[in-house]
Design a protein around this motif. Sequence first.
Motif, short mmCIF file in Angstrom:
data_model
loop_
_atom_site.label_atom_id
_atom_site.label_comp_id
_atom_site.label_asym_id
_atom_site.label_seq_id
_atom_site.Cartn_x
_atom_site.Cartn_y
_atom_site.Cartn_z
N LYS A 25 -43.18 -27.64 34.83
CA LYS A 25 -42.21 -28.42 34.05
C LYS A 25 -40.89 -28.52 34.82
O LYS A 25 -39.87 -27.96 34.40
CB LYS A 25 -41.97 -27.77 32.69
N GLU A 26 -40.92 -29.20 35.95
CA GLU A 26 -39.73 -29.36 36.79
C GLU A 26 -39.55 -30.83 37.14
O GLU A 26 -40.50 -31.51 37.51
CB GLU A 26 -39.86 -28.52 38.06
N GLN A 27 -38.30 -31.30 37.04
CA GLN A 27 -37.96 -32.70 37.29
C GLN A 27 -38.41 -33.18 38.67
O GLN A 27 -38.77 -34.33 38.84
CB GLN A 27 -36.45 -32.90 37.16
N ARG A 28 -38.39 -32.29 39.64
CA ARG A 28 -38.70 -32.70 41.02
C ARG A 28 -40.13 -33.20 41.18
O ARG A 28 -40.46 -33.83 42.18
CB ARG A 28 -38.42 -31.56 42.00
N TYR A 29 -41.00 -32.96 40.22
CA TYR A 29 -42.39 -33.41 40.29
C TYR A 29 -42.62 -34.75 39.58
O TYR A 29 -43.74 -35.25 39.54
CB TYR A 29 -43.33 -32.36 39.69
N THR A 30 -41.57 -35.33 39.05
CA THR A 30 -41.71 -36.55 38.24
C THR A 30 -42.44 -37.66 38.97
O THR A 30 -43.41 -38.23 38.45
CB THR A 30 -40.33 -37.06 37.76
N LEU A 31 -42.01 -37.99 40.17
CA LEU A 31 -42.64 -39.09 40.90
C LEU A 31 -44.10 -38.77 41.22
O LEU A 31 -44.98 -39.62 41.07
CB LEU A 31 -41.86 -39.42 42.18
N ILE A 37 -50.82 -40.28 37.59
CA ILE A 37 -51.21 -41.05 36.41
C ILE A 37 -51.62 -42.46 36.83
O ILE A 37 -52.64 -42.98 36.39
CB ILE A 37 -50.06 -41.08 35.37
N GLN A 38 -50.83 -43.05 37.71
CA GLN A 38 -51.13 -44.40 38.22
C GLN A 38 -52.49 -44.40 38.93
O GLN A 38 -53.29 -45.32 38.76
CB GLN A 38 -50.03 -44.84 39.20
N ARG A 39 -52.76 -43.39 39.72
CA ARG A 39 -54.02 -43.29 40.45
C ARG A 39 -55.20 -43.23 39.47
O ARG A 39 -56.23 -43.83 39.69
CB ARG A 39 -53.99 -42.06 41.35
N LYS A 40 -55.01 -42.50 38.38
CA LYS A 40 -56.08 -42.33 37.40
C LYS A 40 -56.36 -43.63 36.63
O LYS A 40 -57.50 -44.02 36.46
CB LYS A 40 -55.74 -41.22 36.42
N TYR A 41 -55.31 -44.29 36.16
CA TYR A 41 -55.48 -45.44 35.27
C TYR A 41 -55.25 -46.79 35.94
O TYR A 41 -55.46 -47.82 35.32
CB TYR A 41 -54.52 -45.33 34.08
N LYS A 42 -54.76 -46.80 37.18
CA LYS A 42 -54.37 -48.01 37.91
C LYS A 42 -53.11 -48.64 37.32
O LYS A 42 -52.74 -49.74 37.65
CB LYS A 42 -55.50 -49.03 37.99
N TYR A 70 -39.91 -48.35 41.42
CA TYR A 70 -40.87 -48.28 42.53
C TYR A 70 -41.93 -49.35 42.39
O TYR A 70 -42.66 -49.40 41.40
CB TYR A 70 -41.53 -46.89 42.58
N LYS A 71 -42.01 -50.21 43.40
CA LYS A 71 -42.94 -51.33 43.37
C LYS A 71 -44.40 -50.88 43.30
O LYS A 71 -45.26 -51.57 42.77
CB LYS A 71 -42.72 -52.23 44.60
N ALA A 72 -44.69 -49.70 43.81
CA ALA A 72 -46.06 -49.19 43.81
C ALA A 72 -46.51 -48.75 42.42
O ALA A 72 -47.70 -48.54 42.19
CB ALA A 72 -46.20 -48.04 44.79
N LEU A 73 -45.57 -48.58 41.49
CA LEU A 73 -45.92 -48.16 40.13
C LEU A 73 -45.94 -49.38 39.22
O LEU A 73 -45.20 -50.33 39.41
CB LEU A 73 -44.91 -47.14 39.62
N SER A 74 -46.81 -49.33 38.22
CA SER A 74 -46.95 -50.45 37.30
C SER A 74 -47.10 -49.97 35.88
O SER A 74 -47.80 -48.99 35.62
CB SER A 74 -48.17 -51.29 37.68
N LEU A 75 -46.48 -50.68 34.96
CA LEU A 75 -46.61 -50.37 33.53
C LEU A 75 -47.64 -51.28 32.86
O LEU A 75 -47.86 -51.19 31.66
CB LEU A 75 -45.25 -50.50 32.84
N THR A 76 -48.25 -52.17 33.63
CA THR A 76 -49.29 -53.05 33.09
C THR A 76 -50.60 -52.78 33.85
O THR A 76 -50.58 -52.45 35.03
CB THR A 76 -48.91 -54.54 33.24
N PRO A 77 -51.73 -52.93 33.15
CA PRO A 77 -53.02 -52.65 33.80
C PRO A 77 -53.24 -53.50 35.05
O PRO A 77 -52.88 -54.67 35.09
CB PRO A 77 -54.04 -53.01 32.72
N LYS A 78 -53.82 -52.88 36.05
CA LYS A 78 -54.16 -53.55 37.30
C LYS A 78 -55.67 -53.65 37.42
O LYS A 78 -56.41 -52.91 36.77
CB LYS A 78 -53.60 -52.77 38.50
N ASN A 123 -51.05 -59.03 44.85
CA ASN A 123 -49.62 -58.93 45.08
C ASN A 123 -49.33 -59.22 46.54
O ASN A 123 -50.25 -59.28 47.36
CB ASN A 123 -49.06 -57.58 44.63
N THR A 124 -48.08 -59.46 46.83
CA THR A 124 -47.67 -59.70 48.21
C THR A 124 -46.68 -58.62 48.62
O THR A 124 -46.01 -58.03 47.78
CB THR A 124 -47.00 -61.08 48.38
N VAL A 125 -46.62 -58.38 49.92
CA VAL A 125 -45.65 -57.45 50.48
C VAL A 125 -45.02 -58.11 51.70
O VAL A 125 -45.58 -59.05 52.27
CB VAL A 125 -46.28 -56.09 50.87
N ASN A 126 -43.88 -57.59 52.11
CA ASN A 126 -43.18 -58.16 53.26
C ASN A 126 -43.79 -57.74 54.59
O ASN A 126 -43.60 -58.40 55.59
CB ASN A 126 -41.71 -57.80 53.22
#
Length: 165
Positions: A25-31, A37-42, A70-78, A123-126
């Motif tokens: 339970k430490e803030q430094r692990y948030t990302l 979570i993103q890896r599990k659910y996309k 963070y562009k790599a994170l998404s709040l909508t299903p992928k 998606n596109t990237v530079n």
Amino acid sequence: MANTVKQDLSGNDLSAQDVIEKYPKEQRYTLAILQDIQRKYKYIPRDALKNLAQYLETPLSRLYGMATFYKALSLTPKGENIITVCDGTACHVAGSMVVMDELEKAIGIRPGDTTDDLKFSINTVNCIGCCAIGPVMMINDKYYGNLTPKLVQKILDEYRGGSNE
């Protein structure tokens, strides 16, 4: 075990709460937690964000801010297959927009969208970092270079589970 990630040795599929509780339970692990979570659910489900906010005793708005920053994170299903098209200078000059046009025609979505069946997202990237073999796209973790419209179709056929040739 306060400073290490707990391991799931059972091999069972973890719930979002299980993923969260692998960490102290430490803030430094948030990302790192958000990435897992993103890896599990996309994507990051709203309930998982709420659970994480409670677990870390942090405002939900802070987590929402991180998830949208963070562009790599998404709040909508992928989609099951995430297509990333490079549109950096080298790829653009080599024809990345032709690749994008072919993708849009073939699967019917634009960058930033996901198919209704959740099979594909685009998606596109530079820059992907493969300038010498442009135009380049990535599907999940696999790179494809020197793309042509015909090659794009062939690659998509592999991910659709068959060949149309």
